[in-house]
Design an enzyme around this catalytic site. Structure first.
Site, PDB file in Angstrom:
ATOM      1  N   CYS A  88     -39.094  -8.757  -7.712  1.00  0.00           N
ATOM      2  CA  CYS A  88     -39.869  -8.321  -8.881  1.00  0.00           C
ATOM      3  C   CYS A  88     -39.054  -8.450 -10.171  1.00  0.00           C
ATOM      4  O   CYS A  88     -38.787  -9.545 -10.611  1.00  0.00           O
ATOM      5  CB  CYS A  88     -40.412  -6.911  -8.665  1.00  0.00           C
ATOM      6  SG  CYS A  88     -41.653  -6.497  -9.897  1.00  0.00           S
ATOM      7  N   TYR A  89     -38.590  -7.353 -10.761  1.00  0.00           N
ATOM      8  CA  TYR A  89     -37.769  -7.502 -11.967  1.00  0.00           C
ATOM      9  C   TYR A  89     -36.556  -8.382 -11.663  1.00  0.00           C
ATOM     10  O   TYR A  89     -36.147  -9.204 -12.488  1.00  0.00           O
ATOM     11  CB  TYR A  89     -37.313  -6.129 -12.479  1.00  0.00           C
ATOM     12  CG  TYR A  89     -36.472  -6.225 -13.740  1.00  0.00           C
ATOM     13  CD1 TYR A  89     -37.067  -6.371 -14.986  1.00  0.00           C
ATOM     14  CD2 TYR A  89     -35.074  -6.188 -13.666  1.00  0.00           C
ATOM     15  CE1 TYR A  89     -36.295  -6.486 -16.139  1.00  0.00           C
ATOM     16  CE2 TYR A  89     -34.301  -6.303 -14.813  1.00  0.00           C
ATOM     17  CZ  TYR A  89     -34.915  -6.450 -16.046  1.00  0.00           C
ATOM     18  OH  TYR A  89     -34.157  -6.571 -17.186  1.00  0.00           O
ATOM     19  N   HIS A 176     -43.230  -7.149  -3.856  1.00  0.00           N
ATOM     20  CA  HIS A 176     -42.374  -6.141  -3.222  1.00  0.00           C
ATOM     21  C   HIS A 176     -42.457  -6.272  -1.701  1.00  0.00           C
ATOM     22  O   HIS A 176     -43.422  -5.810  -1.095  1.00  0.00           O
ATOM     23  CB  HIS A 176     -42.805  -4.740  -3.652  1.00  0.00           C
ATOM     24  CG  HIS A 176     -42.467  -4.450  -5.078  1.00  0.00           C
ATOM     25  ND1 HIS A 176     -41.227  -3.985  -5.458  1.00  0.00           N
ATOM     26  CD2 HIS A 176     -43.182  -4.585  -6.215  1.00  0.00           C
ATOM     27  CE1 HIS A 176     -41.195  -3.837  -6.770  1.00  0.00           C
ATOM     28  NE2 HIS A 176     -42.376  -4.192  -7.256  1.00  0.00           N
ATOM     29  N   GLU A 178     -40.572  -4.755   0.342  1.00  0.00           N
ATOM     30  CA  GLU A 178     -40.077  -3.535   0.982  1.00  0.00           C
ATOM     31  C   GLU A 178     -41.169  -2.500   1.259  1.00  0.00           C
ATOM     32  O   GLU A 178     -40.974  -1.574   2.032  1.00  0.00           O
ATOM     33  CB  GLU A 178     -38.969  -2.902   0.113  1.00  0.00           C
ATOM     34  CG  GLU A 178     -39.401  -2.377  -1.268  1.00  0.00           C
ATOM     35  CD  GLU A 178     -39.469  -3.452  -2.353  1.00  0.00           C
ATOM     36  OE1 GLU A 178     -39.530  -4.649  -2.006  1.00  0.00           O
ATOM     37  OE2 GLU A 178     -39.503  -3.095  -3.540  1.00  0.00           O
ATOM     38  N   ASP A 235     -31.406  18.798   7.287  1.00  0.00           N
ATOM     39  CA  ASP A 235     -30.233  18.241   6.617  1.00  0.00           C
ATOM     40  C   ASP A 235     -29.038  19.178   6.653  1.00  0.00           C
ATOM     41  O   ASP A 235     -27.942  18.787   7.045  1.00  0.00           O
ATOM     42  CB  ASP A 235     -30.559  17.906   5.156  1.00  0.00           C
ATOM     43  CG  ASP A 235     -31.838  17.120   5.037  1.00  0.00           C
ATOM     44  OD1 ASP A 235     -32.233  16.512   6.052  1.00  0.00           O
ATOM     45  OD2 ASP A 235     -32.447  17.126   3.962  1.00  0.00           O
TER      46      ASP A 235
END
Ligand code: XMP
Length: 524
Positions: A88-89, A176, A178, A235
């Site tokens: 993209c960018y 994209h 991803e 976490d």
């Protein structure tokens, strides 16, 4: 702790130009068992080299390459000689920097699109992929002229969608790959990481555990002591177990009841962490002081601040007590995850504050504790995998995310002990029914929200006038975006009728059908 943060693995460096999807790229690479590092796009060539990458990915971003304040970028990166993929960018930047041109698209392209491979084009990036790909686009500029030396590999109806220069080892895609809206996008990334960059895919949980335990031991030394605040979530628990494995009971864990935990959670967490996992745990019931300070407060940010600050005070007192009773403490263990780390180094500073999250950083300067963040390179799913390898119970590992400010951000309006009790009961019904239906681990979060709304109902022959609650269930990969889940009607019926009949004080249940964006997952 820097020593073990960049273990001697093959890595892919991702330069972040500010896209909301940058982290997804990092995750996709990790899913291939290849370590990935996100660096701000301003990182110099030297900084990038420190990570010994086998390839570099340039992310998307909100800017236009012609913007006066377009993010700075060390363009020596493009001549590094190792494989580069622009997304993209990143695509536009490559076009612009290497002598092509970019122009504003007639209209911003956002959403599904179709990309067609150019007849006869050969590309290792698209190996095994069909000639027409469904992809996700989100950009305002198009490539007008591709740079000299590049081949056009794919087009949309309007503009170039993928280019390559095999000689310089540079690939670039306008879409994209991803995101899951590009269904075959993972294969494209796999082609780049495994085939083009030649990754081995040998980054495993067991290896991570051994390296981390060794590094924590070396950092804390033979006598050093550490403390850790547990939230009951995955976490902090995994971080504590890892550090406990390294330094045993020289780690003291503190678990605070902030008065807005789930039903029976204060007791359950103690059983799990102290009794099952053998952590040296101090449990502090500070619910009265949290609820006291929340009295009369309705503003969401105010609630978050009060809970965050009170937590710090309570923890501070405990830390001092531990210091006095058990000996000097130098280290603070935190379950910070990679997304938080990336966020704090992003291009233009952290993105706009939608909500002040309470869980990262935030402890008083005066404590002068040094941080150990054993998970700061990991994503949530990786943390779960590591917890599993550490033998932790599934009940902890599979627990859905729960916000630091707890039920307070799910009680709209004032948080009173009575409203907390109402929501605890309703929440318990939602969770237990969703578990019974076998859906608990399939949704990202499922919970009840107590609304500041009273409505009229009828029960038996009696008129009721009581609270309404909302049910929310979402799918998400990382909490950044989410889709509402159409839970089976039968299940919703059961949850609704149980809440209305068992929780005195709630007489109406509604279902939240908002995705994120535009909604957020929590209501406050
Ligand atoms: P939102 O509501 O911003 O939530 O869409 C995204 C994810 O973050 C969780 N959340 C928090 N987690 N401290 C946390 O540790 C917080 O202050 C906090 N606020 C929201 C939320 O549950 C969802 O998973």
């Amino acid at each position: 702790m820097e020593s073990h943060l960049h273990p001697p693995h093959q890595s892919i460096v991702i330069l972040d130009f500010g896209s909301q999807y940058t982290q997804l790229i990092a995750r996709r690479v990790r899913e291939l068992k290849v370590f990935s590092v996100v660096l701000p796009c301003t990182a110099s060539l030297e900084e990038i080299r420190k990570h010994s990458p086998i390839g570099v990915i340039l992310s998307g971003g909100p800017s236009s390459v012609y913007d006066a304040d377009a993010p700075k970028f060390d363009d020596r990166v493009l001549a590094m000689g190792m494989p580069i993929l622009g997304v993209c960018y990143g695509f536009q930047l490559i076009v612009y920097k290497l002598g092509g041109s970019v122009k504003p698209a007639p209209r911003r392209e956002y959403g599904h699109a179709e990309v067609n491979l150019v007849a006869g084009a050969k590309s290792r990036l698209f190996a095994g992929l069909p000639e027409t790909l469904q992809v996700w686009m989100s950009h305002g500029d198009d490539a007008e002229k591709i740079p000299p030396g590049f081949d056009l590999i794919a087009n949309t109806a309007n503009a170039p969608a993928a280019i390559q220069d095999e000689a310089r080892k540079i690939w670039a895609i306008q879409f994209h790959s991803e995101v899951h809206h590009t269904p075959r996008g993972k294969e494209l990334l796999r082609n780049f990481v495994m085939e083009i960059c030649g990754a081995r895919g040998d980054w495993t949980a067991q290896q991570f555990i051994e390296e981390t335990v060794r590094a924590v031991r070396a950092t804390v030394g033979e006598k050093g002591r550490a403390i850790c605040a547990l939230s009951g979530g995955v976490d902090s628990a995994v971080a504590a177990v890892l550090v406990h494995k390294a330094i045993g009971d020289r780690l003291t864990c503190v678990f605070v009841n902030n008065g807005v935990l789930r039903k029976n959670e204060f007791e359950k967490v103690q059983q799990n962490l102290r009794d099952k996992l053998g952590l040296h745990l101090i449990a502090v019931d500070a619910s009265a002081s949290f609820l006291g300070r929340l009295e009369g407060v309705t503003d969401p940010e105010q609630k978050r601040k009060i809970i965050g600050n009170t937590f710090i005070e309570v923890f501070d007192v405990e830390a001092e007590r531990i210091w006095k009773n058990e000996g000097e403490v130098e280290w603070l263990v935190q379950g910070t995850l990679y997304p938080d780390v990336i966020e704090s180094v992003s291009v233009r500073g952290p993105s706009q504050t939608i909500k002040t999250h309470h869980n990262v950083g935030g402890l008083p300067e005066s404590m002068k504790l040094k941080l150990i963040e054993p998970l700061r390179n990991l994503f949530k799913d990786e943390v779960r995998r590591i917890g599993r390898d550490l033998g932790m119970p599934e009940e902890i590992l599979q627990r859905q995310p729960f916000p630091g400010p707890g039920l307070a951000v799910r009680i709209l309006g004032e948080v009173t002990p009575e409203r907390v009790r109402l929501l605890q009961e309703a929440d318990d019904i939602v969770v237990s029914e969703i578990k019974a239906a076998g859906l608990y681990t399939q949704v990202w979060q499922s919970f009840a929200v107590l609304l500041p709304v009273m409505s009229v109902g009828v029960m038996g022959d009696q008129r009721t006038y009581a609270n309404a609650c909302a049910i929310r269930a979402v799918h998400s990969e990382d909490g950044m975006t989410a889709d509402w889940v159409p839970l089976p009607h039968e299940l919703l019926r059961k949850i609704s009728s149980r809440i209305v009949s068992e929780v005195r004080g709630i007489n109406r249940v509604v279902y939240d059908i908002t995705s994120k964006p535009p909604g957020t997952i929590e209501w406050e």
